[in-house]
Design a protein around this motif. Structure first.
Motif, short mmCIF file in Angstrom:
data_model
loop_
_atom_site.label_atom_id
_atom_site.label_comp_id
_atom_site.label_asym_id
_atom_site.label_seq_id
_atom_site.Cartn_x
_atom_site.Cartn_y
_atom_site.Cartn_z
N ARG A 99 -9.32 -9.88 -6.53
CA ARG A 99 -9.41 -9.04 -5.33
C ARG A 99 -8.68 -9.68 -4.16
O ARG A 99 -7.95 -9.01 -3.42
CB ARG A 99 -10.87 -8.79 -4.99
CG ARG A 99 -11.55 -7.88 -5.98
CD ARG A 99 -13.01 -7.64 -5.62
NE ARG A 99 -13.63 -6.83 -6.65
CZ ARG A 99 -14.64 -7.22 -7.41
NH1 ARG A 99 -15.18 -8.41 -7.24
NH2 ARG A 99 -15.12 -6.42 -8.34
N ILE A 100 -8.87 -10.98 -3.99
CA ILE A 100 -8.19 -11.69 -2.89
C ILE A 100 -6.68 -11.64 -3.09
O ILE A 100 -5.93 -11.35 -2.14
CB ILE A 100 -8.69 -13.14 -2.79
CG1 ILE A 100 -10.14 -13.16 -2.29
CG2 ILE A 100 -7.80 -13.97 -1.88
CD1 ILE A 100 -10.81 -14.51 -2.41
N LEU A 101 -6.20 -11.91 -4.29
CA LEU A 101 -4.78 -11.87 -4.57
C LEU A 101 -4.19 -10.47 -4.35
O LEU A 101 -3.08 -10.33 -3.85
CB LEU A 101 -4.50 -12.34 -6.00
CG LEU A 101 -4.72 -13.82 -6.27
CD1 LEU A 101 -4.54 -14.10 -7.76
CD2 LEU A 101 -3.80 -14.67 -5.44
N THR A 102 -4.94 -9.45 -4.69
CA THR A 102 -4.47 -8.08 -4.50
C THR A 102 -4.36 -7.74 -3.02
O THR A 102 -3.35 -7.17 -2.58
CB THR A 102 -5.42 -7.08 -5.19
OG1 THR A 102 -5.49 -7.41 -6.58
CG2 THR A 102 -4.95 -5.66 -5.03
N VAL A 103 -5.36 -8.10 -2.24
CA VAL A 103 -5.32 -7.80 -0.79
C VAL A 103 -4.22 -8.60 -0.11
O VAL A 103 -3.46 -8.06 0.70
CB VAL A 103 -6.70 -8.09 -0.15
CG1 VAL A 103 -6.62 -8.04 1.36
CG2 VAL A 103 -7.74 -7.11 -0.67
N VAL A 104 -4.10 -9.89 -0.45
CA VAL A 104 -3.05 -10.71 0.15
C VAL A 104 -1.67 -10.17 -0.24
O VAL A 104 -0.78 -10.04 0.60
CB VAL A 104 -3.20 -12.20 -0.28
CG1 VAL A 104 -1.98 -13.00 0.07
CG2 VAL A 104 -4.44 -12.79 0.36
N GLY A 105 -1.50 -9.81 -1.50
CA GLY A 105 -0.23 -9.25 -1.94
C GLY A 105 0.10 -7.94 -1.25
O GLY A 105 1.25 -7.69 -0.89
N PHE A 106 -0.92 -7.14 -1.03
CA PHE A 106 -0.71 -5.86 -0.33
C PHE A 106 -0.21 -6.09 1.09
O PHE A 106 0.73 -5.44 1.53
CB PHE A 106 -2.01 -5.05 -0.33
CG PHE A 106 -1.88 -3.72 0.33
CD1 PHE A 106 -1.26 -2.67 -0.32
CD2 PHE A 106 -2.36 -3.51 1.60
CE1 PHE A 106 -1.14 -1.43 0.28
CE2 PHE A 106 -2.25 -2.28 2.22
CZ PHE A 106 -1.63 -1.24 1.56
N PHE A 107 -0.82 -7.04 1.78
CA PHE A 107 -0.42 -7.29 3.17
C PHE A 107 0.86 -8.11 3.29
O PHE A 107 1.48 -8.12 4.36
CB PHE A 107 -1.56 -7.97 3.94
CG PHE A 107 -2.66 -7.03 4.29
CD1 PHE A 107 -2.44 -5.97 5.15
CD2 PHE A 107 -3.92 -7.18 3.75
CE1 PHE A 107 -3.45 -5.09 5.48
CE2 PHE A 107 -4.94 -6.30 4.06
CZ PHE A 107 -4.70 -5.25 4.94
N LEU A 108 1.28 -8.78 2.23
CA LEU A 108 2.53 -9.52 2.27
C LEU A 108 3.74 -8.65 1.91
O LEU A 108 4.84 -9.16 1.79
CB LEU A 108 2.46 -10.73 1.33
CG LEU A 108 1.61 -11.89 1.80
CD1 LEU A 108 1.60 -12.99 0.75
CD2 LEU A 108 2.11 -12.43 3.14
N GLY A 109 3.51 -7.39 1.73
CA GLY A 109 4.63 -6.50 1.49
C GLY A 109 4.71 -5.91 0.10
O GLY A 109 5.65 -5.20 -0.21
N PHE A 110 3.76 -6.22 -0.73
CA PHE A 110 3.74 -5.64 -2.06
C PHE A 110 2.86 -4.38 -2.03
O PHE A 110 1.83 -4.31 -2.70
CB PHE A 110 3.22 -6.63 -3.11
CG PHE A 110 4.08 -7.86 -3.23
CD1 PHE A 110 5.28 -7.80 -3.88
CD2 PHE A 110 3.68 -9.06 -2.66
CE1 PHE A 110 6.09 -8.93 -4.00
CE2 PHE A 110 4.47 -10.19 -2.78
CZ PHE A 110 5.67 -10.13 -3.44
#
Length: 64
Positions: free
Chosen positions: A33-44
């Motif tokens: 979940r953390i990796l998904t949210v971070v990836g979403f906000f980093l432009g993915f």
């Protein structure tokens, strides 16, 4: 026994996709979940679209 990917009914926050993926891969659901949210906000931003698609494609746990 062959592993199958299901949306989790026990370990779910929104749709159970990451909970099911966690059970399938053996990776902690919180980490996914953390990796998904971070990836979403980093432009993915496609991660959000992929998550929504998986909600409709991946069956619920216990579904025949």
């Amino acid at each position: 026994m062959k592993k199958k990917l299901y949306r989790s009914t026990r370990n779910r926050m929104l749709g159970g996709v990451l909970g099911g993926l966690s059970e399938y891969t053996g990776i902690d659901a919180s980490l996914l979940r953390i990796l998904t949210v971070v990836g979403f906000f980093l432009g993915f931003g496609s991660l959000g679209l992929i998550y929504l698609v998986w909600i409709f494609i991946v069956p619920n746990e216990g579904a025949a």
